[in-house]
Each structure stands twice: as structure tokens, then as C-alpha cells.
Design a protein around this motif. Structure first.
Motif, PDB file in Angstrom:
ATOM      1  N   PRO A  67       0.799  -1.225   0.000  1.00 12.90           N
ATOM      2  CA  PRO A  67       0.000   0.000   0.000  1.00 12.90           C
ATOM      3  C   PRO A  67       0.829   1.271   0.000  1.00 12.90           C
ATOM      4  CG  PRO A  67      -0.023  -1.024   2.169  1.00 12.90           C
ATOM      5  CD  PRO A  67       0.638  -1.995   1.261  1.00 12.90           C
ATOM      6  N   GLU A  68       2.059   1.211   0.511  1.00 13.10           N
ATOM      7  CA  GLU A  68       2.893   2.400   0.604  1.00 13.10           C
ATOM      8  C   GLU A  68       4.162   2.211  -0.219  1.00 13.10           C
ATOM      9  OE1 GLU A  68       3.536   6.293   1.740  1.00 13.10           O
ATOM     10  OE2 GLU A  68       1.796   5.032   2.163  1.00 13.10           O
ATOM     11  N   PRO A  69       4.290   2.867  -1.380  1.00 12.96           N
ATOM     12  CA  PRO A  69       5.514   2.737  -2.180  1.00 12.96           C
ATOM     13  C   PRO A  69       6.734   3.238  -1.417  1.00 12.96           C
ATOM     14  CG  PRO A  69       3.750   3.776  -3.442  1.00 12.96           C
ATOM     15  CD  PRO A  69       3.291   3.729  -2.027  1.00 12.96           C
ATOM     16  N   VAL A  70       7.871   2.654  -1.702  1.00 14.72           N
ATOM     17  CA  VAL A  70       9.109   3.012  -1.016  1.00 14.72           C
ATOM     18  C   VAL A  70       9.624   4.341  -1.563  1.00 14.72           C
ATOM     19  CG1 VAL A  70      11.457   2.291  -0.464  1.00 14.72           C
ATOM     20  CG2 VAL A  70       9.649   0.584  -0.723  1.00 14.72           C
ATOM     21  N   GLU A  71       9.918   5.282  -0.671  1.00 17.09           N
ATOM     22  CA  GLU A  71      10.476   6.559  -1.109  1.00 17.09           C
ATOM     23  C   GLU A  71      11.872   6.317  -1.678  1.00 17.09           C
ATOM     24  OE1 GLU A  71      11.278  11.067   0.656  1.00 17.09           O
ATOM     25  OE2 GLU A  71      10.028   9.620   1.751  1.00 17.09           O
ATOM     26  N   THR A  72      12.093   6.767  -2.903  1.00 12.19           N
ATOM     27  CA  THR A  72      13.300   6.386  -3.626  1.00 12.19           C
ATOM     28  C   THR A  72      13.881   7.581  -4.370  1.00 12.19           C
ATOM     29  OG1 THR A  72      12.401   4.160  -3.959  1.00 12.19           O
ATOM     30  CG2 THR A  72      14.248   4.804  -5.360  1.00 12.19           C
ATOM     31  N   TYR A  73      15.210   7.672  -4.312  1.00 10.35           N
ATOM     32  CA  TYR A  73      15.950   8.689  -5.049  1.00 10.35           C
ATOM     33  C   TYR A  73      17.015   7.996  -5.891  1.00 10.35           C
ATOM     34  CZ  TYR A  73      13.623  11.806  -1.781  1.00 10.35           C
ATOM     35  OH  TYR A  73      12.681  12.471  -1.055  1.00 10.35           O
ATOM     36  N   SER A  74      17.637   8.752  -6.788  1.00  4.57           N
ATOM     37  CA  SER A  74      18.638   8.161  -7.674  1.00  4.57           C
ATOM     38  C   SER A  74      19.847   7.627  -6.919  1.00  4.57           C
ATOM     39  CB  SER A  74      19.093   9.198  -8.704  1.00  4.57           C
ATOM     40  OG  SER A  74      19.591  10.366  -8.070  1.00  4.57           O
ATOM     41  N   SER A  75      20.039   8.081  -5.676  1.00  3.68           N
ATOM     42  CA  SER A  75      21.175   7.613  -4.877  1.00  3.68           C
ATOM     43  C   SER A  75      20.780   6.561  -3.844  1.00  3.68           C
ATOM     44  CB  SER A  75      21.829   8.806  -4.165  1.00  3.68           C
ATOM     45  OG  SER A  75      20.871   9.473  -3.339  1.00  3.68           O
ATOM     46  N   SER A  76      19.510   6.142  -3.831  1.00  4.87           N
ATOM     47  CA  SER A  76      19.049   5.192  -2.814  1.00  4.87           C
ATOM     48  C   SER A  76      19.720   3.831  -3.002  1.00  4.87           C
ATOM     49  CB  SER A  76      17.527   5.031  -2.895  1.00  4.87           C
ATOM     50  OG  SER A  76      16.875   6.265  -2.647  1.00  4.87           O
ATOM     51  N   PRO A  77      20.301   3.262  -1.950  1.00 10.89           N
ATOM     52  CA  PRO A  77      20.976   1.960  -2.072  1.00 10.89           C
ATOM     53  C   PRO A  77      20.038   0.849  -2.534  1.00 10.89           C
ATOM     54  CG  PRO A  77      21.624   3.066  -0.039  1.00 10.89           C
ATOM     55  CD  PRO A  77      20.496   3.859  -0.604  1.00 10.89           C
ATOM     56  N   HIS A  78      18.761   0.874  -2.078  1.00 10.92           N
ATOM     57  CA  HIS A  78      17.860  -0.214  -2.462  1.00 10.92           C
ATOM     58  C   HIS A  78      17.537  -0.188  -3.953  1.00 10.92           C
ATOM     59  CE1 HIS A  78      14.937   3.093  -1.589  1.00 10.92           C
ATOM     60  NE2 HIS A  78      14.302   2.567  -2.633  1.00 10.92           N
ATOM     61  N   LEU A  79      17.627   0.982  -4.609  1.00 10.94           N
ATOM     62  CA  LEU A  79      17.407   1.050  -6.056  1.00 10.94           C
ATOM     63  C   LEU A  79      18.465   0.231  -6.786  1.00 10.94           C
ATOM     64  CD1 LEU A  79      15.951   2.381  -8.547  1.00 10.94           C
ATOM     65  CD2 LEU A  79      17.685   4.187  -8.387  1.00 10.94           C
ATOM     66  N   PHE A  80      19.710   0.391  -6.376  1.00  6.32           N
ATOM     67  CA  PHE A  80      20.808  -0.347  -7.007  1.00  6.32           C
ATOM     68  C   PHE A  80      20.685  -1.846  -6.737  1.00  6.32           C
ATOM     69  CE2 PHE A  80      22.212   3.932  -7.001  1.00  6.32           C
ATOM     70  CZ  PHE A  80      23.163   4.073  -7.986  1.00  6.32           C
ATOM     71  N   GLU A  81      20.233  -2.202  -5.522  1.00  3.01           N
ATOM     72  CA  GLU A  81      20.109  -3.619  -5.179  1.00  3.01           C
ATOM     73  C   GLU A  81      18.933  -4.268  -5.908  1.00  3.01           C
ATOM     74  OE1 GLU A  81      19.747  -3.720  -0.975  1.00  3.01           O
ATOM     75  OE2 GLU A  81      21.733  -2.854  -0.587  1.00  3.01           O
ATOM     76  N   ASP A  82      17.792  -3.588  -5.940  1.00  2.00           N
ATOM     77  CA  ASP A  82      16.592  -4.173  -6.560  1.00  2.00           C
ATOM     78  C   ASP A  82      16.787  -4.455  -8.044  1.00  2.00           C
ATOM     79  OD1 ASP A  82      15.383  -3.969  -4.102  1.00  2.00           O
ATOM     80  OD2 ASP A  82      14.188  -2.187  -4.608  1.00  2.00           O
ATOM     81  N   LEU A  83      17.506  -3.551  -8.719  1.00  2.00           N
ATOM     82  CA  LEU A  83      17.597  -3.633 -10.180  1.00  2.00           C
ATOM     83  C   LEU A  83      18.974  -4.050 -10.672  1.00  2.00           C
ATOM     84  CD1 LEU A  83      15.462  -0.475 -10.595  1.00  2.00           C
ATOM     85  CD2 LEU A  83      14.925  -2.600 -11.763  1.00  2.00           C
TER      86      LEU A  83
END
Length: 495
Positions: free
Chosen positions: A367-383
Motif C-alpha cells: 500500500p505504501e511505495p518506497v520513497e526512492t531517489y537516484s542515490s538510494s541503495p535499495h534502487l541499485f540492489e533491486d535492479l
């Protein structure tokens, strides 16, 4: 898996499919082809990308025979131009070993070529409702012998308001016919349409009850992102490990073109498809994307139903779609033909309510999307983005803004000097000095010709350009003015 030969498909069609590496049938094809070949009316429901086109196309081609008579014998109606082209290509491939001719009828293209193909005796017509009705009204398209009728993506026709047009088309075809209706979803009005225009149809749902509402082979990632950071995030996603062809969906035509220009400037090989482009330009972009000349396609929803490319690995929703059906059709561009894919969706702060509805309808449990920026570590891990990746390719040229600004005055002065050098000398007006400056009004009396200047230049004898006095050093005489209408108050005596 069941092969097409085992389903009773003619050998020439089996050979054509095998030449393209297609041997085994998908579930929707396995269930619909045995029923469609003898002429059973079918309602086929399956998720996008599961092979519905061959599910209805093979029975249509085979039932017409290897050498059908000239004239339209089969009609396939689709909602969008892009889907029309895609279905046409698939049906044309199926008929490559036969004398059957296929024509695509859709708007945005010249009438002449389509009319010529109809006059040449095309037997299968794939078209959009508007152009079909237009040509039929002009008596250039005869549907009175079209005994094979297919409605593809019927739910999209409902969304686009084509149901009245579909009713008109059904009034033009024979009452006794073989009708097939295919759709990813089956809303109430579509069911009512099927009951009205079909004869004892069999409803086939090629879905696994345990699979859920979304395809199991697609990984769905949802991020709450800032609009000013989206371009940077997308540019980094495009550098993920193993990324293949990627489709980025935007909400508006302007946003699609802007994003395409931005990503191109960052060094990515992009193409775009949106409503501000001509039909020819849209087809060129799609062809380049399918051929692999471009690996990033930025599109509005106009192209969501017509992108049938097996090797799309990523779908990115630059802006969240309005409802769950649009989301499914966007995400369905990846994970096709049994392959895996990734769907990334950005949710703006103002669009959280839309995500809440989609999340509930598709049972994502997020229900709540993860707040994400271009420098977010989870962005690099997820993709699986390599560490240190930036939003610009190393080979991308950088814009030389400073050099351009510095060079502008120089170019301007050069143009000025060039113009002054090339232009013929300008003829001076009376009262203008030899330097080109106009003399002040108080020191520019009208002088007779015998009072000319020393150098003999006409019109330069009353002022030397250095002050307000006469050339002899005395003040210029006051100029007398003659008044019209005879002598009046203040007029010199005797005038």
C-alpha cells in the motif's frame, strides 16, 4: 507442451511457424485452436502476451483454405493502429505459404495503397473501426462475404468508445458467420456484446487460478519518486545488468518527447511513439525498436497494445497509469512468451490515491511505495545496477554551453562587419553628416547650393560635425517660417 501439428494445424502453417522457432502452443492456443478450426464461436480470455493472435489467426487462415476466392472473406477488428500493424504482420506470416492476401486498414495512412490492395482481391482484412466504416461507406470495402469475424482486444474498444462502431460493422457482415472475441479482461458490456452477436460461444480462460492477477514471471517494483529526479533514476535503471529492450510509458505526448530528448542527450539509443508524431514516424520508431536499432522506446498508452516484442526485459512507468487494466497492459509488454521481466512504476506524491486503488485491485500487498531517489541503495540492489553508476553514459557528448555563450558576441560582430563590408554605400539624407550621424535640428538650416561646403560634397556644407555653429564660425541664422493663409500675428512685415 502440445505442438501445432498435434492440434490439427495444416502442415504449411506448421512449417512457417517452425521456421520462426515456434513449435509448441501456448495454453490459450492449445485450448482455442481445436475449437476454432471446426467453426465454434469462442470468447478467449488470457493475459496479454500469451499468444492470442495465433489463437484466432490460425483457425481463420486455415478455414479459408489454401486458395480462397478473391474478395474479403475474413475481418479482424483491432482498437489501435499499432496493434493493427502487429496483427497484420502475424497473419501475413501465417499466409506466406498460401495464395491468401492480407491487408491492413487503419487511419493515418493514405487511402490509395489500401484501396489498391482491396481491389486486387485481398481476402483477410485487419483494421481499426474508423477506417473500416469509412471505406465501407464509400463502397470500397465489401463485408457482405466476411464469414470469419474476430474482435481482438475487445476491452480496449470499450475503453475507446468503439462499441457503437462495432455494432455498425456487425450489421455489414453476414448473419451466419464464425465469430471469435479475444480480450485480456472481460467487463460487463463486452459480455453483453458477445451474447448479442455470437452464437452459443464457449468462454475459455487460459489462466491458472493460483497464479494471481498479474503474471508470475514479472517482477513488480513500485517507488515513490520526485518528479525532478525521475530522469536520473531512469538513466541509472537503463544501465542495469542484463537489461535488454526497455519500454518507458508516460502520461502525455509532451512528456514522452521531452524524456526521449533528455535520454538521447545522456547517450541512450531512444525512439518515441506518441500522438504528435505522424503515422509513418511512429511506424519507423516501432520498426527500429523491434529490429534492435533502438533499445529504449518512450511511448504513451496509444502504443501499449501494439508492442509485441519478445525480448523486452524492462517496462518503466514514468507516471502511474489511471487504473489497474492500463497497468496490466503496460506491464504486459515484458515477460512475453514465457520469459521473465521487470516492471518499475514511479508514483508521485499527488498520485498516491491512484496507487492505492491499483494495489487493492491487483492484490500487490504494497500500500505504501518506497520513497526512492537516484542515490538510494535499495534502487541499485533491486535492479542490479552497478555501484557508482551515474545518469549519463561515458560516451555521451556534453553540451558546450559556456563556449557557445562566449562565441555569440564574436559571431554577432563578425556578421555585422561582413554585412557592412558587403553592403553598398548608403545614400545620405539631407541634413546628415558625412559620418552618418544626423545633425541636430537647431544647427541644420536649409542652405542654397552656392553656400556648399569646401570639399564639394553635396549636402555637407552647413555643418562640420563638430558643434552647433555654422562653418564660418558664426551662429546659424534663425530660419524664417512662412505661415499659410497670408500674414497673421507675429508674421514679418511685408510677407
Amino acid at each position: 507442451m502440445t505442438t501445432f501439428a498435434e492440434l490439427g494445424v495444416d502442415q504449411d502453417i506448421v512449417d512457417v511457424l517452425a521456421a520462426k522457432g515456434i513449435v509448441d502452443a501456448f495454453p490459450i492456443q492449445e485450448q482455442t485452436i481445436p475449437l476454432g478450426l471446426p467453426g465454434q464461436d469462442i470468447i478467449g480470455q488470457a493475459k496479454t502476451g500469451t499468444g492470442k493472435t495465433f489463437g484466432f489467426g490460425i483457425p481463420v487462415v486455415q478455414r479459408l483454405g489454401p486458395e480462397p476466392a478473391h474478395g474479403v472473406k475474413a475481418l479482424i477488428v483491432v482498437p489501435t493502429r499499432e496493434l493493427c500493424v502487429q496483427v497484420y504482420e502475424d497473419i501475413d506470416m501465417l499466409t506466406s505459404g498460401r495464395a491468401t492476401s492480407v491487408v491492413a486498414i487503419y487511419g493515418g495512412k493514405a487511402y490509395e495503397g489500401q484501396i489498391d490492395q482491396l481491389k486486387a482481391g485481398a481476402q483477410i482484412v485487419v483494421g481499426t473501426p474508423g477506417r473500416l466504416i469509412d471505406l465501407n461507406n464509400q463502397r470500397l470495402l465489401d463485408l457482405s462475404n466476411a464469414t470469419e469475424v474476430v474482435l481482438d482486444e475487445a476491452d480496449k474498444m470499450l475503453d475507446l468508445g468503439f462499441l457503437p462502431d462495432i455494432e455498425k460493422i456487425f450489421s455489414k457482415v453476414p448473419a451466419v458467420r464464425h465469430t471469435q472475441l479475444f480480450s485480456a479482461t472481460m467487463p460487463g458490456p463486452i459480455v453483453a456484446l458477445a451474447r448479442r452477436f455470437m452464437t452459443n460461444p464457449i468462454h475459455i480462460r487460459a489462466t491458472d487460478p493460483d497464479e494471481g492477477l498479474t503474471q508470475a514471471n514479472i517482477k513488480h517494483l513500485v517507488y515513490r519518486a520526485h518528479s525532478l529526479d525521475k530522469d536520473e533514476v531512469i538513466a541509472r535503471i537503463l544501465q542495469s545488468e542484463g537489461r535488454g529492450k526497455t519500454v518507458v510509458f508516460t502520461r502525455t505526448k509532451r512528456a514522452a518527447q521531452k524524456l526521449s530528448d533528455e535520454l538521447s542527450d545522456r547517450g541512450f539509443n531512444t525512439a518515441s511513439v506518441h500522438g504528435d508524431m505522424s503515422q509513418e514516424a511512429r511506424e519507423r520508431s516501432m520498426a527500429a525498436f523491434k529490429a534492435g536499432k533502438k533499445d529504449v522506446l518512450i511511448a504513451t498508452d496509444v502504443a501499449a497494445r501494439g508492442i509485441d516484442v519478445d525480448d523486452v526485459t524492462h517496462v518503466i512507468n514514468h507516471t502511474i497509469p489511471d487504473d489497474e487494466k492500463t497497468y496490466l497492459h503496460r506491464a504486459g509488454r515484458t515477460g512475453r512468451a514465457g520469459k521473465t521481466g521487470i516492471a518499475v512504476t514511479f508514483v508521485d506524491w499527488d498520485d498516491l490515491h491512484k496507487w492505492a486503488l491499483i494495489n487493492r485491485a491487483l492484490e500487490f500487498g504494497q500500500p505504501e511505495p518506497v520513497e526512492t531517489y537516484s542515490s538510494s541503495p535499495h534502487l541499485f540492489e533491486d535492479l542490479d545496477i552497478p555501484a557508482g553508476t551515474k545518469g549519463r553514459l561515458v560516451t555521451a557528448p556534453r553540451t558546450q554551453t559556456v563556449a557557445t555563450q562566449d562565441a555569440a558576441p564574436a559571431r554577432s560582430s563578425e556578421r555585422s562587419s561582413d554585412r557592412s563590408g558587403d553592403r553598398a554605400p548608403r545614400r545620405r539624407r539631407r541634413g546628415e553628416s558625412s559620418t552618418g550621424a544626423a545633425a541636430p535640428a537647431a544647427s541644420a538650416p536649409v542652405v542654397p547650393a552656392d553656400h556648399g561646403s569646401d570639399d564639394g560634397n553635396d549636402g555637407a556644407g552647413t555643418h562640420d560635425g563638430g558643434g552647433s555653429q555654422h562653418h564660418d564660425g558664426n551662429a546659424a541664422p534663425r530660419r524664417r517660417r512662412r505661415r499659410r493663409g497670408g500674414s497673421g500675428a507675429g508674421a514679418p512685415a511685408g510677407v
